[in-house]
Design a protein around this motif. Structure first.
Motif, PDB file in Angstrom:
ATOM      1  N   ALA A   5       0.838  -1.201   0.000  1.00 44.13           N
ATOM      2  CA  ALA A   5       0.000   0.000   0.000  1.00 44.13           C
ATOM      3  C   ALA A   5       0.873   1.250   0.000  1.00 44.13           C
ATOM      4  CB  ALA A   5      -0.926  -0.009   1.209  1.00 44.13           C
ATOM      5  N   VAL A   6       1.969   1.213   0.754  1.00 39.91           N
ATOM      6  CA  VAL A   6       2.907   2.345   0.767  1.00 39.91           C
ATOM      7  C   VAL A   6       3.612   2.452  -0.583  1.00 39.91           C
ATOM      8  CG1 VAL A   6       5.007   3.230   1.842  1.00 39.91           C
ATOM      9  CG2 VAL A   6       3.213   2.209   3.249  1.00 39.91           C
ATOM     10  N   ALA A   7       3.961   1.310  -1.180  1.00 40.12           N
ATOM     11  CA  ALA A   7       4.650   1.321  -2.467  1.00 40.12           C
ATOM     12  C   ALA A   7       3.763   1.894  -3.573  1.00 40.12           C
ATOM     13  CB  ALA A   7       5.093  -0.088  -2.835  1.00 40.12           C
ATOM     14  N   VAL A   8       2.482   1.623  -3.525  1.00 38.06           N
ATOM     15  CA  VAL A   8       1.580   2.170  -4.533  1.00 38.06           C
ATOM     16  C   VAL A   8       1.398   3.673  -4.309  1.00 38.06           C
ATOM     17  CG1 VAL A   8      -0.800   2.129  -5.375  1.00 38.06           C
ATOM     18  CG2 VAL A   8       0.398   0.004  -4.964  1.00 38.06           C
ATOM     19  N   THR A   9       1.312   4.076  -3.051  1.00 32.02           N
ATOM     20  CA  THR A   9       1.143   5.499  -2.752  1.00 32.02           C
ATOM     21  C   THR A   9       2.365   6.315  -3.177  1.00 32.02           C
ATOM     22  OG1 THR A   9      -0.213   4.902  -0.864  1.00 32.02           O
ATOM     23  CG2 THR A   9       0.639   7.131  -0.909  1.00 32.02           C
ATOM     24  N   ALA A  10       3.543   5.791  -2.926  1.00 30.73           N
ATOM     25  CA  ALA A  10       4.780   6.476  -3.290  1.00 30.73           C
ATOM     26  C   ALA A  10       5.413   5.794  -4.490  1.00 30.73           C
ATOM     27  CB  ALA A  10       5.729   6.484  -2.106  1.00 30.73           C
ATOM     28  N   PHE A  11       4.635   5.526  -5.521  1.00 30.58           N
ATOM     29  CA  PHE A  11       5.085   4.735  -6.667  1.00 30.58           C
ATOM     30  C   PHE A  11       6.291   5.364  -7.360  1.00 30.58           C
ATOM     31  CE2 PHE A  11       4.921   3.434 -11.124  1.00 30.58           C
ATOM     32  CZ  PHE A  11       4.925   2.065 -10.986  1.00 30.58           C
ATOM     33  N   GLU A  12       6.260   6.666  -7.583  1.00 28.55           N
ATOM     34  CA  GLU A  12       7.349   7.327  -8.306  1.00 28.55           C
ATOM     35  C   GLU A  12       8.660   7.285  -7.534  1.00 28.55           C
ATOM     36  OE1 GLU A  12       6.198  11.244  -9.468  1.00 28.55           O
ATOM     37  OE2 GLU A  12       4.304  10.562 -10.295  1.00 28.55           O
ATOM     38  N   THR A  13       8.584   7.278  -6.213  1.00 23.95           N
ATOM     39  CA  THR A  13       9.793   7.240  -5.395  1.00 23.95           C
ATOM     40  C   THR A  13      10.332   5.828  -5.265  1.00 23.95           C
ATOM     41  OG1 THR A  13       8.923   9.092  -4.126  1.00 23.95           O
ATOM     42  CG2 THR A  13      10.738   7.859  -3.145  1.00 23.95           C
ATOM     43  N   VAL A  14       9.419   4.864  -5.085  1.00 26.31           N
ATOM     44  CA  VAL A  14       9.832   3.475  -4.886  1.00 26.31           C
ATOM     45  C   VAL A  14      10.329   2.850  -6.181  1.00 26.31           C
ATOM     46  CG1 VAL A  14       9.019   1.192  -4.174  1.00 26.31           C
ATOM     47  CG2 VAL A  14       8.252   3.213  -2.942  1.00 26.31           C
ATOM     48  N   PRO A  20       5.506   6.950 -14.426  1.00 27.38           N
ATOM     49  CA  PRO A  20       4.501   7.265 -13.403  1.00 27.38           C
ATOM     50  C   PRO A  20       3.082   6.857 -13.806  1.00 27.38           C
ATOM     51  CG  PRO A  20       5.956   9.132 -13.747  1.00 27.38           C
ATOM     52  CD  PRO A  20       6.285   8.122 -14.797  1.00 27.38           C
ATOM     53  N   SER A  21       2.820   6.770 -15.092  1.00 28.06           N
ATOM     54  CA  SER A  21       1.485   6.374 -15.539  1.00 28.06           C
ATOM     55  C   SER A  21       1.230   4.873 -15.313  1.00 28.06           C
ATOM     56  CB  SER A  21       1.296   6.703 -17.021  1.00 28.06           C
ATOM     57  OG  SER A  21       2.226   5.978 -17.805  1.00 28.06           O
ATOM     58  N   ALA A  22       2.267   4.106 -15.019  1.00 33.73           N
ATOM     59  CA  ALA A  22       2.104   2.672 -14.760  1.00 33.73           C
ATOM     60  C   ALA A  22       1.666   2.391 -13.327  1.00 33.73           C
ATOM     61  CB  ALA A  22       3.408   1.935 -15.046  1.00 33.73           C
ATOM     62  N   GLY A  23       1.562   3.418 -12.496  1.00 34.00           N
ATOM     63  CA  GLY A  23       1.195   3.243 -11.093  1.00 34.00           C
ATOM     64  C   GLY A  23      -0.200   2.688 -10.909  1.00 34.00           C
ATOM     65  N   SER A  24      -1.152   3.155 -11.709  1.00 37.18           N
ATOM     66  CA  SER A  24      -2.527   2.646 -11.564  1.00 37.18           C
ATOM     67  C   SER A  24      -2.624   1.195 -12.016  1.00 37.18           C
ATOM     68  CB  SER A  24      -3.503   3.522 -12.345  1.00 37.18           C
ATOM     69  OG  SER A  24      -3.169   3.527 -13.717  1.00 37.18           O
ATOM     70  N   MET A  25      -1.906   0.833 -13.066  1.00 41.02           N
ATOM     71  CA  MET A  25      -1.896  -0.560 -13.514  1.00 41.02           C
ATOM     72  C   MET A  25      -1.245  -1.457 -12.464  1.00 41.02           C
ATOM     73  SD  MET A  25      -2.670  -2.798 -15.813  1.00 41.02           S
ATOM     74  CE  MET A  25      -2.919  -1.992 -17.372  1.00 41.02           C
ATOM     75  N   PHE A  26      -0.174  -0.980 -11.859  1.00 40.39           N
ATOM     76  CA  PHE A  26       0.514  -1.722 -10.799  1.00 40.39           C
ATOM     77  C   PHE A  26      -0.412  -1.936  -9.607  1.00 40.39           C
ATOM     78  CE2 PHE A  26       3.267  -1.625  -6.990  1.00 40.39           C
ATOM     79  CZ  PHE A  26       4.004  -2.767  -7.237  1.00 40.39           C
ATOM     80  N   GLY A  27      -1.117  -0.904  -9.204  1.00 41.01           N
ATOM     81  CA  GLY A  27      -2.069  -1.022  -8.093  1.00 41.01           C
ATOM     82  C   GLY A  27      -3.200  -1.985  -8.405  1.00 41.01           C
TER      83      GLY A  27
END
Length: 76
Positions: A5-14, A20-27
């Motif tokens: 949950a933290v990794a999805v929230t801070a996707f660009e940092t992790v 960055p657009s791949a964050g929603s697909m990852f979640g």
């Protein structure tokens, strides 16, 4: 699960090398993976049949043989 949950929230940092657009697909993939894991723990297996007693077959009883003298450990 909490760390994801933290990794999805801070996707660009992790994940700095991923777009960055791949964050929603990852979640979404994480949500699907965790849902499938939780469902496999809840849904019973239907292809496993319990062994029931058959009156015609004396060896098909439901009794379980237990070794030992019947005393629980620590009792004396």
């Amino acid at each position: 699960m909490v760390l994801d949950a933290v990794a999805v929230t801070a996707f660009e940092t992790v994940f700095p090398n991923m777009s960055p657009s791949a964050g929603s697909m990852f979640g979404g993939l994480l949500l699907l993976a965790y849902a499938s894991v939780l469902l496999t723990g809840v849904v019973p297996l239907t292809y496993v049949q319990e062994r029931t007693a058959d009156p015609a077959d004396p060896s098909s009883g439901t009794e379980v043989e237990v070794e030992g003298d019947g005393d629980a450990p620590g009792e004396g």
